[in-house]
Design a protein around this motif. Sequence first.
Motif, short mmCIF file in Angstrom:
data_model
loop_
_atom_site.label_atom_id
_atom_site.label_comp_id
_atom_site.label_asym_id
_atom_site.label_seq_id
_atom_site.Cartn_x
_atom_site.Cartn_y
_atom_site.Cartn_z
N PRO A 49 0.84 -1.20 0.00
CA PRO A 49 0.00 0.00 0.00
C PRO A 49 0.87 1.26 0.00
O PRO A 49 1.76 1.40 0.83
CB PRO A 49 -0.80 -0.12 1.29
N ILE A 50 0.61 2.14 -0.95
CA ILE A 50 1.33 3.41 -1.02
C ILE A 50 0.54 4.47 -0.24
O ILE A 50 1.13 5.25 0.50
CB ILE A 50 1.53 3.85 -2.48
N THR A 51 -0.76 4.46 -0.42
CA THR A 51 -1.68 5.27 0.38
C THR A 51 -2.86 4.36 0.73
O THR A 51 -2.87 3.19 0.33
CB THR A 51 -2.20 6.51 -0.38
N ARG A 52 -3.84 4.89 1.38
CA ARG A 52 -5.02 4.09 1.73
C ARG A 52 -5.74 3.58 0.49
O ARG A 52 -6.36 2.52 0.50
CB ARG A 52 -5.96 4.93 2.58
N PHE A 53 -5.67 4.33 -0.61
CA PHE A 53 -6.42 3.98 -1.82
C PHE A 53 -5.55 3.54 -3.00
O PHE A 53 -6.05 3.33 -4.09
CB PHE A 53 -7.26 5.18 -2.27
N PHE A 54 -4.24 3.40 -2.81
CA PHE A 54 -3.34 3.10 -3.92
C PHE A 54 -2.39 1.98 -3.52
O PHE A 54 -1.73 2.06 -2.49
CB PHE A 54 -2.55 4.36 -4.29
N GLU A 55 -2.34 0.93 -4.35
CA GLU A 55 -1.50 -0.23 -4.06
C GLU A 55 -0.66 -0.59 -5.29
O GLU A 55 -1.13 -0.53 -6.42
CB GLU A 55 -2.39 -1.42 -3.71
#
Length: 128
Positions: free
Chosen positions: A58-64
Amino acid sequence: KIGAALSLGLGALGFRAGLDLDYIANISQKGCITYAMVNVAINGGFTEAALGAGYGVPITRFFEVTPYAMLGGFLDPDTDDLAAYLLEPGVRVALTLQPLSIFAGVGCQYVVGIGGAAAVKLGVKWTF
Protein backbone atom coordinates in the motif's frame (compact mmCIF):
# COMPACT_ATOMS: atom_id res chain seq x y z
CA LYS A 1 -10.63 -12.57 0.44
CA ILE A 2 -11.28 -13.45 -3.23
CA GLY A 3 -10.97 -10.85 -5.96
CA ALA A 4 -12.45 -11.38 -9.43
CA ALA A 5 -11.43 -9.06 -12.26
CA LEU A 6 -12.32 -8.62 -15.88
CA SER A 7 -9.36 -7.33 -17.85
CA LEU A 8 -8.49 -6.25 -21.38
CA GLY A 9 -5.08 -5.60 -22.89
CA LEU A 10 -2.27 -6.82 -25.07
CA GLY A 11 -0.20 -9.93 -24.50
CA ALA A 12 2.57 -11.80 -26.27
CA LEU A 13 0.16 -13.23 -28.85
CA GLY A 14 -2.05 -10.18 -29.40
CA PHE A 15 -5.28 -8.83 -27.90
CA ARG A 16 -6.05 -10.27 -24.47
CA ALA A 17 -9.42 -10.53 -22.68
CA GLY A 18 -9.40 -12.34 -19.37
CA LEU A 19 -10.70 -13.28 -15.98
CA ASP A 20 -8.09 -12.63 -13.29
CA LEU A 21 -8.64 -14.08 -9.82
CA ASP A 22 -6.66 -13.45 -6.67
CA TYR A 23 -6.89 -14.78 -3.13
CA ILE A 24 -5.63 -12.80 -0.14
CA ALA A 25 -3.34 -15.34 1.52
CA ASN A 26 -1.96 -12.95 4.15
CA ILE A 27 -2.13 -9.32 5.30
CA SER A 28 0.90 -8.14 7.26
CA GLN A 29 0.76 -5.75 10.22
CA LYS A 30 1.93 -2.97 7.87
CA GLY A 31 -0.90 -3.69 5.42
CA CYS A 32 1.11 -5.53 2.75
CA ILE A 33 -0.91 -8.29 1.07
CA THR A 34 0.33 -11.64 -0.23
CA TYR A 35 -1.84 -12.82 -3.14
CA ALA A 36 -2.25 -16.21 -4.78
CA MET A 37 -3.24 -15.50 -8.41
CA VAL A 38 -4.99 -17.38 -11.23
CA ASN A 39 -5.52 -15.93 -14.71
CA VAL A 40 -7.51 -17.35 -17.62
CA ALA A 41 -7.74 -15.40 -20.88
CA ILE A 42 -8.08 -15.47 -24.62
CA ASN A 43 -4.78 -14.15 -25.98
CA GLY A 44 -4.37 -13.94 -29.75
CA GLY A 45 -6.85 -16.78 -30.30
CA PHE A 46 -5.15 -19.08 -27.78
CA THR A 47 -6.40 -19.86 -24.28
CA GLU A 48 -3.94 -18.54 -21.71
CA ALA A 49 -3.90 -20.05 -18.22
CA ALA A 50 -1.45 -19.15 -15.46
CA LEU A 51 -0.86 -19.45 -11.71
CA GLY A 52 1.27 -17.10 -9.67
CA ALA A 53 1.77 -14.87 -6.68
CA GLY A 54 1.92 -11.17 -5.94
CA TYR A 55 2.89 -8.93 -3.05
CA GLY A 56 0.72 -5.82 -2.66
CA VAL A 57 2.37 -2.80 -1.08
CA PRO A 58 0.00 0.00 0.00
CA ILE A 59 1.33 3.41 -1.02
CA THR A 60 -1.68 5.27 0.38
CA ARG A 61 -5.02 4.09 1.73
CA PHE A 62 -6.42 3.98 -1.82
CA PHE A 63 -3.34 3.10 -3.92
CA GLU A 64 -1.50 -0.23 -4.06
CA VAL A 65 1.49 -1.46 -6.09
CA THR A 66 1.76 -5.24 -6.58
CA PRO A 67 4.81 -6.90 -8.14
CA TYR A 68 3.84 -10.38 -9.36
CA ALA A 69 5.07 -13.46 -11.23
CA MET A 70 2.93 -15.91 -13.21
CA LEU A 71 3.74 -19.30 -14.73
CA GLY A 72 1.45 -21.12 -17.13
CA GLY A 73 0.87 -21.81 -20.77
CA PHE A 74 -1.16 -21.41 -23.93
CA LEU A 75 -3.57 -24.06 -25.16
CA ASP A 76 -3.95 -24.74 -28.88
CA PRO A 77 -7.51 -23.71 -29.87
CA ASP A 78 -7.93 -26.71 -32.20
CA THR A 79 -6.67 -29.52 -29.96
CA ASP A 80 -6.65 -28.06 -26.42
CA ASP A 81 -3.06 -29.35 -26.15
CA LEU A 82 -0.37 -27.26 -24.52
CA ALA A 83 1.12 -25.12 -27.31
CA ALA A 84 3.72 -23.18 -25.29
CA TYR A 85 4.83 -22.38 -21.74
CA LEU A 86 4.46 -18.88 -20.35
CA LEU A 87 6.42 -16.88 -17.76
CA GLU A 88 5.14 -13.41 -16.86
CA PRO A 89 6.80 -11.12 -14.32
CA GLY A 90 5.17 -7.73 -13.91
CA VAL A 91 3.66 -5.08 -11.69
CA ARG A 92 0.04 -4.09 -11.10
CA VAL A 93 -1.03 -0.69 -9.77
CA ALA A 94 -4.52 -0.30 -8.35
CA LEU A 95 -6.87 2.39 -7.18
CA THR A 96 -8.68 0.56 -4.39
CA LEU A 97 -12.13 1.72 -3.29
CA GLN A 98 -13.05 -1.42 -1.34
CA PRO A 99 -14.55 -3.69 -2.51
CA LEU A 100 -13.99 -2.21 -6.02
CA SER A 101 -10.53 -1.76 -7.56
CA ILE A 102 -9.50 -0.30 -10.89
CA PHE A 103 -6.08 -1.51 -11.99
CA ALA A 104 -3.45 -1.38 -14.70
CA GLY A 105 -0.72 -3.93 -15.13
CA VAL A 106 2.46 -4.05 -17.15
CA GLY A 107 4.83 -6.96 -17.53
CA CYS A 108 6.69 -9.16 -19.96
CA GLN A 109 5.12 -12.35 -21.25
CA TYR A 110 7.94 -14.71 -22.13
CA VAL A 111 6.67 -17.56 -24.30
CA VAL A 112 9.09 -20.48 -24.44
CA GLY A 113 10.13 -21.07 -28.04
CA ILE A 114 8.75 -17.74 -29.28
CA GLY A 115 10.35 -15.07 -27.08
CA GLY A 116 9.18 -12.19 -24.96
CA ALA A 117 6.80 -9.33 -25.51
CA ALA A 118 5.36 -6.56 -23.39
CA ALA A 119 2.04 -7.30 -21.73
CA VAL A 120 -0.35 -4.53 -20.71
CA LYS A 121 -3.78 -4.86 -19.15
CA LEU A 122 -6.50 -2.72 -17.62
CA GLY A 123 -9.28 -4.07 -15.48
CA VAL A 124 -11.92 -3.76 -12.83
CA LYS A 125 -11.85 -6.03 -9.78
CA TRP A 126 -14.43 -6.79 -7.13
CA THR A 127 -13.22 -8.37 -3.87
CA PHE A 128 -15.65 -10.62 -1.99
